[in-house]
Design an enzyme around this catalytic site. Structure first.
Site, mmCIF file in Angstrom:
data_model
loop_
_atom_site.group_PDB
_atom_site.id
_atom_site.type_symbol
_atom_site.label_atom_id
_atom_site.label_comp_id
_atom_site.label_asym_id
_atom_site.label_seq_id
_atom_site.Cartn_x
_atom_site.Cartn_y
_atom_site.Cartn_z
ATOM 1 N N GLY A 346 0.839 -1.202 0.000
ATOM 2 C CA GLY A 346 0.000 0.000 0.000
ATOM 3 C C GLY A 346 0.865 1.240 0.000
ATOM 4 O O GLY A 346 2.094 1.178 0.039
ATOM 5 N N GLY A 348 0.922 5.462 1.520
ATOM 6 C CA GLY A 348 0.314 6.474 2.369
ATOM 7 C C GLY A 348 0.895 7.836 2.100
ATOM 8 O O GLY A 348 1.632 8.054 1.141
ATOM 9 N N GLY A 349 0.562 8.781 2.997
ATOM 10 C CA GLY A 349 1.009 10.149 2.788
ATOM 11 C C GLY A 349 2.502 10.337 2.940
ATOM 12 O O GLY A 349 3.083 11.257 2.388
ATOM 13 N N PHE A 350 3.162 9.461 3.704
ATOM 14 C CA PHE A 350 4.584 9.648 3.967
ATOM 15 C C PHE A 350 5.451 8.543 3.383
ATOM 16 O O PHE A 350 6.656 8.560 3.541
ATOM 17 C CB PHE A 350 4.837 9.749 5.480
ATOM 18 C CG PHE A 350 4.183 10.942 6.101
ATOM 19 C CD1 PHE A 350 4.681 12.216 5.894
ATOM 20 C CD2 PHE A 350 3.045 10.803 6.868
ATOM 21 C CE1 PHE A 350 4.082 13.314 6.447
ATOM 22 C CE2 PHE A 350 2.436 11.902 7.424
ATOM 23 C CZ PHE A 350 2.947 13.170 7.216
ATOM 24 N N VAL A 353 4.451 0.918 1.693
ATOM 25 C CA VAL A 353 4.630 -0.240 2.572
ATOM 26 C C VAL A 353 4.858 -1.478 1.708
ATOM 27 O O VAL A 353 4.125 -1.719 0.746
ATOM 28 C CB VAL A 353 3.401 -0.448 3.477
ATOM 29 C CG1 VAL A 353 3.629 -1.641 4.416
ATOM 30 C CG2 VAL A 353 3.123 0.809 4.293
ATOM 31 N N LYS A 366 7.612 -0.042 6.053
ATOM 32 C CA LYS A 366 7.185 1.256 5.518
ATOM 33 C C LYS A 366 8.423 2.096 5.233
ATOM 34 O O LYS A 366 9.241 2.348 6.116
ATOM 35 C CB LYS A 366 6.269 1.998 6.487
ATOM 36 C CG LYS A 366 5.798 3.349 5.922
ATOM 37 C CD LYS A 366 4.654 3.956 6.691
ATOM 38 C CE LYS A 366 5.115 4.622 7.956
ATOM 39 N NZ LYS A 366 4.046 5.407 8.588
ATOM 40 N N ASP A 464 -5.406 10.688 12.630
ATOM 41 C CA ASP A 464 -5.591 10.242 11.240
ATOM 42 C C ASP A 464 -6.316 8.895 11.219
ATOM 43 O O ASP A 464 -5.890 7.953 10.551
ATOM 44 C CB ASP A 464 -4.254 10.144 10.527
ATOM 45 C CG ASP A 464 -4.400 10.186 8.994
ATOM 46 O OD1 ASP A 464 -5.481 10.602 8.522
ATOM 47 O OD2 ASP A 464 -3.450 9.811 8.292
#
Length: 652
Positions: A346, A348-350, A353, A366, A464
């Site tokens: 996946g 994400g914002g940062f 993964v 991550k 979040d």
């Protein structure tokens, strides 16, 4: 070299073909341009990418006849066709050139080792694209004896090129544009080059420019001599001041005057020294500007690297002080564990993964994107989740902080994130989750948040909460993840003042004032519960205009007593447990109160879920703020620092 009759350069070479063969030569190709050049060579074939200041050396066999030419403005499709294209010159595959292209180019031509002599020239018969020198480098002990020097074409013809001859990246020869003998001077030996041919000759008097060019454009050296081909050579000041002896008529003409009507050109030919001084001034100014630019860029890069190195050193000190039983991995270990970050789970914002295997344990890694990006969030996550333990929080196994690399290593959650299971997709073969599974997941989310809010020495606001940050194990047990935005709140302060963070659609109304508490998580929890009940996203543009925003739709349905309309219609089991689902919706609406003080604590939510108390019945049925009137903001607001491990409770 396969050139047409109108452009048969090296016109004197056949004289040497019957003489004995001797040694070959070495060609050093040097790029002094301020831009990248992709030189090509035949008959050796192929080419390279030559960045500014770099060189390429190739060995030519004896009795070799061939050429070298620069290409500019190149791009290559490495993944698909494997082919490339350049503004000047064609490619048969990536950097593999079998012949010259049709675009204009400056050509270094040679015939090495024929009859004990090398013959070479610079040709503009195909046009011009890059200034060039072709210079002999005599063998050790030989000196300059026997060499007739080497040709120069230092003028930037492209900048002065007539409009009729302009081409991408270069300047065409008139022969190839107009295809008339009068331009190519390919008829009789008495013909004279026309206006455009004179222009090429005037700019580069030592270059071979048209079919019946004079013999003084061909140069010779004894065999065994090595050579340099220099792109964008420095201007030879003495050559500008005094014209070459071999070409007094041509060298006396202006060196950088664009073509004009013939009468005008005759006037300009009488102002040779003025034109040369102007060219010289422009070139010196350009060189000076380039030097200043290079120095400025070098200083900027040095300062940037120094600052990044200091930040990395400071970061390493901070990471070295981390408490807890976390494993510190090397970047090489995690590369091997993830098979070079092959399988992405996946994004994400940062960061992204990836799935991996370390020893006997499956892991999720991550990787933060970008050097230095998200360092604050990285530290927050390591310091927070690395020192708290709860069955409904994803377990952090370790981390990597090596140079610019920032990675987190988690336990692997085989079912992935919640968003993959709760949103209906017509082409999905997976059956919708049953009501009991959804209820279990809701309870687990509540317990994880309750632990963060109420059971640590400092309150931890996740900030979040959304389906993408809720992970599921093989039995659909839910765990909160991604603590990159979390914030600690002192127990003696009612709120923390912070910049806006989180994900649109899940933000509590009090974000409008930038003053929030852990109750922002409660609101986000209410949004997630409604998504799980309805089987759709909170913001869904595929819906009709009045149904795009789920929480606004909830307001309308509760006021019109049509709440059952929101229950997931694709799950028969949800319809069977209709009353329990409606009770859960009432709990969600309690969490969605605009006034944060009227929302429950997460411990109260758990009591409702476990049947120990009822949800509040006297609630406001407006869940979306339209003004900044009432958000339940207290007076003793205070700012918060990044989480410190010493503030956290012992493992539960």
């Amino acid at each position: 070299m396969g050139m047409k009759s109108v452009s048969c350069a090296l016109h004197l070479l056949p004289l040497f073909l019957l003489l004995p063969v001797t040694n070959g030569a070495t060609l050093s190709i040097i790029n002094r341009c301020s831009y990248t050049v992709w030189p090509a060579a035949v008959p050796v074939g192929g080419g390279v990418q030559l960045d500014p200041g770099k060189s390429w050396t190739i060995d030519m066999q004896s009795a070799t006849r061939g050429s070298v030419w620069p290409r500019t403005g190149c791009s290559f499709d490495f993944e698909n066709t494997g082919r490339g294209s350049c503004q000047t010159g064609d490619c048969g595959g990536i950097l593999t050139c079998t012949s010259k292209g049709q675009s204009p180019l400056t050509l270094a031509e040679f015939n090495f080792g024929q009859g004990g002599m090398d013959v070479f020239d610079i040709s503009l018969v195909d046009g011009f694209n890059v200034p060039m020198d072709l210079l002999p480098v005599p063998a050790k002990g030989q000196g300059e004896q026997g060499c007739s020097k080497g040709p120069h074409c230092t003028a930037n013809i492209t900048s002065q090129c007539p409009r009729e001859l302009k081409a991408p990246g270069g300047c065409n020869n008139a022969c190839t544009v107009f295809k008339q003998d009068s331009y190519c001077c390919n008829g009789s030996s008495t013909c004279k080059p026309t206006n455009y041919s004179r222009f090429f000759k005037r700019m580069c008097p030592e270059a071979y420019s048209y079919a019946l060019d004079s013999s003084d454009t061909t140069f010779t050296c004894p065999s065994g001599t090595n050579y340099q081909v220099i792109f964008c050579p420095l201007v030879n000041i003495s050559s500008l001041a005094s014209p070459p002896a071999a070409n007094p008529p041509m060298a006396s003409r202006p060196a950088a005057i664009p073509p004009a009507p013939i009468a005008t050109q005759l006037t300009h030919m009488n102002s040779s020294s003025f034109a040369r001084r102007r060219v010289f001034a422009v070139i010196l100014g350009s060189i000076g500007g380039l030097v200043v630019l290079v120095i400025s860029i070098t200083f900027f890069v040095y300062k940037l690297r120094t600052r990044q190195r200091q930040e990395m050193e400071e970061g390493d000190e901070e990471f070295g002080k981390l408490l807890g039983a976390l494993t510190r991995f090397t970047f090489e270990q995690l590369q091997d564990a993830t098979s070079q970050f092959r399988d992405k789970l996946g994004e994400g914002g940062f960061g992204s993964v990836f799935e991996g295997q370390f020893g006997e344990e499956r892991i999720a890694v991550k990787r933060l994107d970008g050097a230095g990006q998200g360092k604050r969030e990285f530290l927050a996550e390591v310091q927070t989740i690395g020192n708290i333990h709860h069955i409904n929080l994803v377990r952090l196994i370790g981390f990597c902080a090596e140079k610019s690399h920032r990675l987190l290593v988690y336990e692997y959650m085989p079912k992935g994130s919640l968003d993959k299971w709760i949103y209906y997709q017509h082409d999905s073969s997976t059956a919708p989750l049953d009501w009991q599974t959804r209820r279990k997941i809701i309870t687990h989310i509540a317990k994880g948040l309750s632990y963060l809010h109420e059971e640590c020495m400092k309150r931890i606001a996740h900030l979040d909460v959304k389906p993408q940050n809720i992970l599921l194990d093989e039995n659909f047990n839910a765990k909160l993840s991604d603590f990159g935005l979390c914030k600690l709140i002192d127990r003696d302060k009612s709120q923390v003042v912070t910049r806006m963070r989180g994900t649109p659609g899940y933000l509590a109304p009090e974000w409008l004032t930038s003053q929030i508490t852990e109750k922002a998580d409660v609101y986000s929890f209410g949004v997630v519960v409604m998504e799980m009940i309805s089987g759709r996203k909170n913001l869904d543009t595929s819906q009709s205009e009045e149904s795009i925003h789920l929480i606004t739709l909830l307001e309308e349905k509760v006021k019109s007593d049509e709440l059952p309309d929101l229950i997931d219609k694709h799950s028969t089991d949800m319809q069977v447990h209709k009353q329990e689902v409606l009770d859960m919706m009432k709990l969600a609406m309690w969490c969605l109160q605009i006034d944060s003080k009227r929302r429950p604590q997460m411990s109260e939510v758990i009591k409702v879920l476990e049947g120990h108390m009822n949800a509040e019945s006297k609630i406001d049925h407006n869940f979306v703020a339209t003004s900044q009137t009432v958000f339940g903001i207290a007076e003793n607001a205070g700012s918060s620092d990044p989480p410190q491990a010493s503030y956290l409770s012992a493992p539960r």
